[in-house]
Design a protein around this motif. Structure first.
Motif, PDB file in Angstrom:
ATOM      1  N   GLY A   1      88.207  63.521  26.782  1.00 23.32           N
ATOM      2  CA  GLY A   1      87.144  64.711  27.007  1.00 23.32           C
ATOM      3  C   GLY A   1      86.747  65.613  25.938  1.00 23.32           C
ATOM      4  O   GLY A   1      86.329  66.561  25.772  1.00 23.32           O
ATOM      5  N   LEU A   2      86.880  64.858  24.550  1.00 23.02           N
ATOM      6  CA  LEU A   2      86.459  65.501  23.206  1.00 23.02           C
ATOM      7  C   LEU A   2      85.096  65.661  23.146  1.00 23.02           C
ATOM      8  O   LEU A   2      83.918  64.821  23.455  1.00 23.02           O
ATOM      9  N   THR A   3      84.772  66.869  22.476  1.00 24.64           N
ATOM     10  CA  THR A   3      83.231  67.143  22.122  1.00 24.64           C
ATOM     11  C   THR A   3      83.523  67.324  20.720  1.00 24.64           C
ATOM     12  O   THR A   3      84.368  68.281  20.161  1.00 24.64           O
ATOM     13  N   VAL A   4      82.894  66.339  19.643  1.00 17.96           N
ATOM     14  CA  VAL A   4      83.326  66.632  18.165  1.00 17.96           C
ATOM     15  C   VAL A   4      81.927  66.710  17.394  1.00 17.96           C
ATOM     16  O   VAL A   4      80.933  65.768  17.527  1.00 17.96           O
ATOM     17  N   VAL A   5      81.825  67.780  16.643  1.00 16.10           N
ATOM     18  CA  VAL A   5      80.708  67.871  15.610  1.00 16.10           C
ATOM     19  C   VAL A   5      81.248  67.391  14.236  1.00 16.10           C
ATOM     20  O   VAL A   5      82.301  67.977  13.947  1.00 16.10           O
ATOM     21  N   THR A   6      80.344  66.643  13.600  1.00 19.40           N
ATOM     22  CA  THR A   6      80.779  66.253  12.169  1.00 19.40           C
ATOM     23  C   THR A   6      79.661  66.179  11.439  1.00 19.40           C
ATOM     24  O   THR A   6      78.439  65.887  12.072  1.00 19.40           O
ATOM     25  N   ASN A   7      79.887  66.329  10.081  1.00 19.79           N
ATOM     26  CA  ASN A   7      78.706  65.836   9.199  1.00 19.79           C
ATOM     27  C   ASN A   7      79.177  64.703   8.436  1.00 19.79           C
ATOM     28  O   ASN A   7      78.646  64.598   7.124  1.00 19.79           O
ATOM     29  N   SER A   8      80.252  63.942   8.870  1.00 18.37           N
ATOM     30  CA  SER A   8      80.534  62.607   8.329  1.00 18.37           C
ATOM     31  C   SER A   8      79.965  61.379   8.987  1.00 18.37           C
ATOM     32  O   SER A   8      80.291  61.278  10.282  1.00 18.37           O
ATOM     33  N   VAL A   9      79.313  60.679   8.434  1.00 14.40           N
ATOM     34  CA  VAL A   9      78.913  59.438   8.870  1.00 14.40           C
ATOM     35  C   VAL A   9      80.280  58.458   9.356  1.00 14.40           C
ATOM     36  O   VAL A   9      80.058  57.619  10.420  1.00 14.40           O
TER      37      VAL A   9
ATOM     38  N   ILE B   1      84.580  68.378  12.678  1.00 14.89           N
ATOM     39  CA  ILE B   1      85.358  67.645  11.521  1.00 14.89           C
ATOM     40  C   ILE B   1      84.558  67.400  10.341  1.00 14.89           C
ATOM     41  O   ILE B   1      83.438  66.844  10.315  1.00 14.89           O
ATOM     42  N   SER B   2      84.986  67.823   9.093  1.00 17.79           N
ATOM     43  CA  SER B   2      83.976  67.728   7.921  1.00 17.79           C
ATOM     44  C   SER B   2      84.088  66.382   7.273  1.00 17.79           C
ATOM     45  O   SER B   2      85.055  65.423   7.895  1.00 17.79           O
ATOM     46  N   ALA B   3      83.533  66.029   6.267  1.00 15.33           N
ATOM     47  CA  ALA B   3      83.551  64.793   5.712  1.00 15.33           C
ATOM     48  C   ALA B   3      84.617  64.863   4.802  1.00 15.33           C
ATOM     49  O   ALA B   3      85.335  65.557   4.286  1.00 15.33           O
ATOM     50  N   GLY B   4      85.173  63.365   4.431  1.00 17.31           N
ATOM     51  CA  GLY B   4      86.107  63.186   3.684  1.00 17.31           C
ATOM     52  C   GLY B   4      87.113  62.172   4.296  1.00 17.31           C
ATOM     53  O   GLY B   4      86.989  61.619   5.402  1.00 17.31           O
ATOM     54  N   THR B   5      87.813  61.486   3.336  1.00 16.04           N
ATOM     55  CA  THR B   5      88.774  60.416   3.754  1.00 16.04           C
ATOM     56  C   THR B   5      89.856  60.770   4.617  1.00 16.04           C
ATOM     57  O   THR B   5      90.243  59.789   5.195  1.00 16.04           O
ATOM     58  N   THR B   6      90.548  62.138   4.385  1.00 25.20           N
ATOM     59  CA  THR B   6      91.319  62.271   5.081  1.00 25.20           C
ATOM     60  C   THR B   6      91.076  62.756   6.804  1.00 25.20           C
ATOM     61  O   THR B   6      91.743  62.261   7.737  1.00 25.20           O
ATOM     62  N   THR B   7      89.796  63.506   6.823  1.00 26.40           N
ATOM     63  CA  THR B   7      89.346  63.564   8.039  1.00 26.40           C
ATOM     64  C   THR B   7      89.009  62.373   8.890  1.00 26.40           C
ATOM     65  O   THR B   7      89.007  62.182  10.017  1.00 26.40           O
ATOM     66  N   TRP B   8      88.696  61.354   7.992  1.00 28.39           N
ATOM     67  CA  TRP B   8      88.443  60.066   8.466  1.00 28.39           C
ATOM     68  C   TRP B   8      89.521  59.558   8.985  1.00 28.39           C
ATOM     69  O   TRP B   8      89.336  58.931  10.491  1.00 28.39           O
ATOM     70  N   ALA B   9      90.793  59.672   8.496  1.00 33.38           N
ATOM     71  CA  ALA B   9      91.968  59.181   8.962  1.00 33.38           C
ATOM     72  C   ALA B   9      92.322  59.841  10.190  1.00 33.38           C
ATOM     73  O   ALA B   9      92.637  59.129  11.058  1.00 33.38           O
TER      74      ALA B   9
END
Length: 274
Positions: free
Chosen positions: A117-125, A99-107
């Motif tokens: 059971g999710l594994t999530v890689v993100t560059n968004s704090v 999941i990339s950075a951004g306000t829509t991805t935050w939503a």
């Protein structure tokens, strides 16, 4: 029709055509010339349009302008929430997603709390914080590291190196701009490099973007429209955008009642991605 309703219609017409005329709006909305001019003035003060002789056009933003996360998070709140809810339905239990950075991805992240059971890689704090706040002991969140941008994304060589060592089922990507010719763009060069690396790590690319992103062009392109597998947007996405995007990808149009969201594209809506 109340002023907020008129102004919402004016913005819808503006997004569809790129420009509006006072005379056309007078006929369409059944109000006086002066009323329309007051509406345009009110919208111009909010930075939502530029007044020109006889009408208005979309505001032209510098291609290198990068609004902060707080500023962007206050825009199109209902649309982003609907998009996030619809995009979350594309995630299957046990999937590995980026999941990339951004306000829509935050939503989107805020709607993933019930997916097990999710594994999530993100560059968004903020995305990492939202996922960590959800009560799910079987979830793994991997934060790339890197240099923080105004949009609260982590970018640069550290983030790119992390992403290039990983492989995910699907990438959910937010965008600053989305255009038929320019493709997917961002005002931040380092973020463009990081987004490319994230896209390369995934089997599928899902773009989450509200209607205001269409026709916006920023400094750096990180993908073409043809690279997209699924677009999740809202029902105010211009018809031309639906047509162009639908030639390359599945298009999901979410709304306040997005349980019956409209779709286009050869294959319809994916029921899940993994």
């Amino acid at each position: 029709m109340l002023a907020p309703q008129r102004q919402a219609q004016i913005l819808t017409d503006l997004q569809s055509s790129g420009g509006v005329r006072v005379s056309d709006l007078v006929r369409k909305l059944g109000v006086s010339d002066m009323t329309i001019r007051r509406d345009l003035e009110a919208l111009a003060r909010r930075g939502l349009l530029e007044k020109v002789h006889g009408g208005a056009t979309l505001p032209v933003q510098p291609v290198s302008e990068e609004p902060g996360f707080v500023a962007k998070s206050a825009r199109e709140l209902q649309e982003k929430d609907s998009i996030g809810r619809a995009a979350a339905r594309l995630v299957e239990p046990g999937a590995t997603v980026a999941i990339s950075a951004g306000t829509t991805t935050w939503a989107l992240a805020k709607h993933l709390g019930t997916v097990p059971g999710l594994t999530v890689v993100t560059n968004s704090v903020p995305v990492a914080d939202a996922l960590s706040a959800a009560e799910a002991s079987d979830r793994t969140v991997i934060l790339t590291g890197g240099v923080r941008t105004p949009s609260n994304g982590l970018v640069g060589s550290v983030a790119v190196a992390s992403l290039r060592s990983l492989h995910v089922d699907v990438v959910f990507m937010g965008v600053h701009g989305m255009d038929e010719r320019a493709g997917l763009t961002t005002p931040n060069l380092a973020e463009a490099d990081t987004n490319r690396a994230m896209i390369e790590s995934g089997r599928r690319l899902v773009v989450v973007a509200d209607h205001t992103k269409w026709g916006t062009v920023a400094l750096a392109r990180f993908a073409q429209v043809d690279d997209i597998d699924v677009v999740v947007s809202d029902r105010r996405l211009p018809g031309r955008a639906v047509e162009v995007l639908g030639e390359a990808a599945e298009v999901v149009l979410a709304g306040s009642e997005d349980a019956d969201a409209g779709t286009s594209g050869a294959d319809g809506v994916a029921e899940g991605v993994s």
